[in-house]
Design a protein around this motif. Sequence first.
Motif, mmCIF file in Angstrom:
data_model
loop_
_atom_site.group_PDB
_atom_site.id
_atom_site.type_symbol
_atom_site.label_atom_id
_atom_site.label_comp_id
_atom_site.label_asym_id
_atom_site.label_seq_id
_atom_site.Cartn_x
_atom_site.Cartn_y
_atom_site.Cartn_z
ATOM 1 N N GLU A 48 0.728 -1.086 0.074
ATOM 2 C CA GLU A 48 0.050 -0.018 0.018
ATOM 3 C C GLU A 48 0.853 1.194 -0.113
ATOM 4 O O GLU A 48 1.924 1.145 0.706
ATOM 5 C CB GLU A 48 -0.917 -0.009 1.324
ATOM 6 N N ASN A 49 0.607 2.254 -0.902
ATOM 7 C CA ASN A 49 1.295 3.516 -0.899
ATOM 8 C C ASN A 49 0.772 4.537 -0.188
ATOM 9 O O ASN A 49 -0.605 4.286 0.585
ATOM 10 C CB ASN A 49 1.600 3.839 -2.248
ATOM 11 N N ALA A 54 -4.369 6.963 2.736
ATOM 12 C CA ALA A 54 -5.095 8.016 2.854
ATOM 13 C C ALA A 54 -6.585 8.065 2.329
ATOM 14 O O ALA A 54 -7.545 8.526 2.837
ATOM 15 C CB ALA A 54 -4.520 9.473 2.202
ATOM 16 N N ILE A 55 -6.874 7.210 1.445
ATOM 17 C CA ILE A 55 -8.179 6.947 0.607
ATOM 18 C C ILE A 55 -8.983 6.089 1.593
ATOM 19 O O ILE A 55 -10.109 6.530 1.710
ATOM 20 C CB ILE A 55 -7.939 6.435 -0.640
ATOM 21 N N ASN A 56 -8.028 5.284 2.159
ATOM 22 C CA ASN A 56 -9.029 4.343 3.031
ATOM 23 C C ASN A 56 -9.752 5.171 4.053
ATOM 24 O O ASN A 56 -10.722 5.146 4.633
ATOM 25 C CB ASN A 56 -8.229 3.189 3.762
ATOM 26 N N VAL A 57 -8.795 6.237 4.665
ATOM 27 C CA VAL A 57 -9.330 7.054 5.803
ATOM 28 C C VAL A 57 -10.337 7.859 5.376
ATOM 29 O O VAL A 57 -11.316 7.918 5.756
ATOM 30 C CB VAL A 57 -8.074 7.698 6.296
ATOM 31 N N ALA A 58 -10.143 8.577 4.381
ATOM 32 C CA ALA A 58 -11.154 9.513 3.491
ATOM 33 C C ALA A 58 -12.664 8.791 3.552
ATOM 34 O O ALA A 58 -13.612 9.217 3.891
ATOM 35 C CB ALA A 58 -10.673 9.856 2.314
ATOM 36 N N LYS A 59 -12.555 7.487 2.995
ATOM 37 C CA LYS A 59 -13.611 6.688 2.649
ATOM 38 C C LYS A 59 -14.646 6.440 4.122
ATOM 39 O O LYS A 59 -15.740 6.623 4.199
ATOM 40 C CB LYS A 59 -13.642 5.424 2.117
ATOM 41 N N SER A 81 5.931 11.669 3.083
ATOM 42 C CA SER A 81 6.368 10.471 2.165
ATOM 43 C C SER A 81 5.174 10.137 1.097
ATOM 44 O O SER A 81 4.523 9.166 1.114
ATOM 45 C CB SER A 81 6.261 9.198 3.137
ATOM 46 N N PRO A 82 5.119 11.319 0.327
ATOM 47 C CA PRO A 82 4.063 11.118 -0.866
ATOM 48 C C PRO A 82 4.401 10.278 -1.819
ATOM 49 O O PRO A 82 5.442 9.842 -2.035
ATOM 50 C CB PRO A 82 4.002 12.628 -1.401
ATOM 51 N N ASP A 83 3.358 9.598 -2.557
ATOM 52 C CA ASP A 83 3.424 8.835 -3.645
ATOM 53 C C ASP A 83 4.357 9.347 -4.623
ATOM 54 O O ASP A 83 5.305 8.695 -5.054
ATOM 55 C CB ASP A 83 2.168 8.528 -4.287
ATOM 56 N N ASN A 84 4.171 10.708 -4.782
ATOM 57 C CA ASN A 84 4.752 11.375 -6.082
ATOM 58 C C ASN A 84 4.989 12.746 -5.684
ATOM 59 O O ASN A 84 4.643 13.417 -4.739
ATOM 60 C CB ASN A 84 3.816 11.434 -7.267
ATOM 61 N N ALA A 138 -0.835 11.239 6.582
ATOM 62 C CA ALA A 138 -0.606 9.823 5.918
ATOM 63 C C ALA A 138 1.019 9.581 5.856
ATOM 64 O O ALA A 138 1.387 10.492 5.297
ATOM 65 C CB ALA A 138 -1.375 9.614 4.947
ATOM 66 N N GLU A 139 1.448 8.367 6.130
ATOM 67 C CA GLU A 139 2.821 8.051 5.833
ATOM 68 C C GLU A 139 3.073 6.573 5.501
ATOM 69 O O GLU A 139 2.487 5.771 6.054
ATOM 70 C CB GLU A 139 3.656 8.424 7.445
ATOM 71 N N VAL A 140 3.991 6.461 4.553
ATOM 72 C CA VAL A 140 4.596 4.996 4.386
ATOM 73 C C VAL A 140 6.092 5.477 4.530
ATOM 74 O O VAL A 140 6.633 5.583 3.595
ATOM 75 C CB VAL A 140 4.312 4.473 2.931
ATOM 76 N N LEU A 141 6.594 5.543 5.622
ATOM 77 C CA LEU A 141 7.927 5.945 5.987
ATOM 78 C C LEU A 141 8.721 4.729 5.680
ATOM 79 O O LEU A 141 10.013 4.907 5.169
ATOM 80 C CB LEU A 141 8.172 6.391 7.536
ATOM 81 N N SER A 142 8.340 3.406 5.633
ATOM 82 C CA SER A 142 9.078 2.364 5.244
ATOM 83 C C SER A 142 9.918 2.430 4.029
ATOM 84 O O SER A 142 10.982 1.845 3.821
ATOM 85 C CB SER A 142 8.280 1.144 5.378
#
Length: 321
Positions: A48-49, A54-59, A81-84, A138-142
Amino acid sequence: KDIEIVASARNIPEQVVTNDDLSQIMDTSDEWIKQRTGIKVRHISAGENTSDLAINVAKVLLKQVSWQADDLDLIIVATMSPDNMTPAVGAMVQGALGAKKAIAFDISAACSGFSYAISIAQDIMIANNFKNAMVIGAEVLSKLLDWQDRTTSVLFGDGAGGVLLRLSSTRHLLAKDLNTFGDLADNLVAGSIAVADSWQDNLHHISAFKMNGREVYRFATHNVPKSILSAAKKANISLDEIDHYLLHQANSRIITQVARKLKQPIEKFPVNISEYGNTAAASEAILLAECLENKVIKPGETIILSGFGGGLTTASLIYKF
Ligand SMILES: O=C(O)C1CCN(c2ccc(-c3cc(CO)ccc3Cl)cn2)CC1
């Protein structure tokens, strides 16, 4: 005019990585990590990015209210840690929801990001008479960590949390104290994209997390109490009138030290670092969502959200439910 928090949610990757898992790939131990940081496990993306979380939280947020996506006026995502570089995670959330009316963007203030984002959302909503906003950390620091560097990779985790805000005629956000210490910026660096010597040879390389832990730790123990005291003064309330201190979950010993410095009972400081590690901009959002879901925070109570970290930055918000 002010803003009111009307919903909260969090979304954490399923995959759990334990301290023992880490001791298999680097020279560390469950004992050292638990004793020095308070962390027992962290959740690490299995693909998951940041935008997915973030989209899961939004929904989940929209499910809690009767709003439609295209009722939304504003979406801000705090992330380091954005996707882009582009499109922003905020824009990706806006697109996934079909929230066609909302303006959407990211802000980058590391572990203070969620508090910065709520503060900015309040200003934009009041200035534009926006009826509502969605604010997500939202973060994907990994994806940014050097998993051979035991001084940083054991500290961090992935996750997301968020709130829905509504314009309100009653006061809730009693004070905010945001600070930036750019002269200390070099003490916490991640995701650097260097310029090649000759332009056509661009490197397409992103640097891993690097932190001067001793300096950032010292910075936090000194500046977090200062930020909290400054916010309380602006709100014209005493520290005793704050029911819950929701601090960025960077290190359990820092939380204890801040409680001691402020002469406030440790019971006022919820701690969930043992389960998530340090999730930067998602840290306060996840903690707030948990405290609301478990009814730790009750109607009418006053909390302080206090973020601190990369920038270096501090950010304290006093909010009365
Ligand atoms: O030797 C030890 O005990 C070590 C000493 C160094 N430690 C640190 C140092 C800094 C942070 C930290 C990180 C961020 C980034 O979000 C923000 C805020 C903080 Cl205070 C977390 N831990 C771990 C235990």
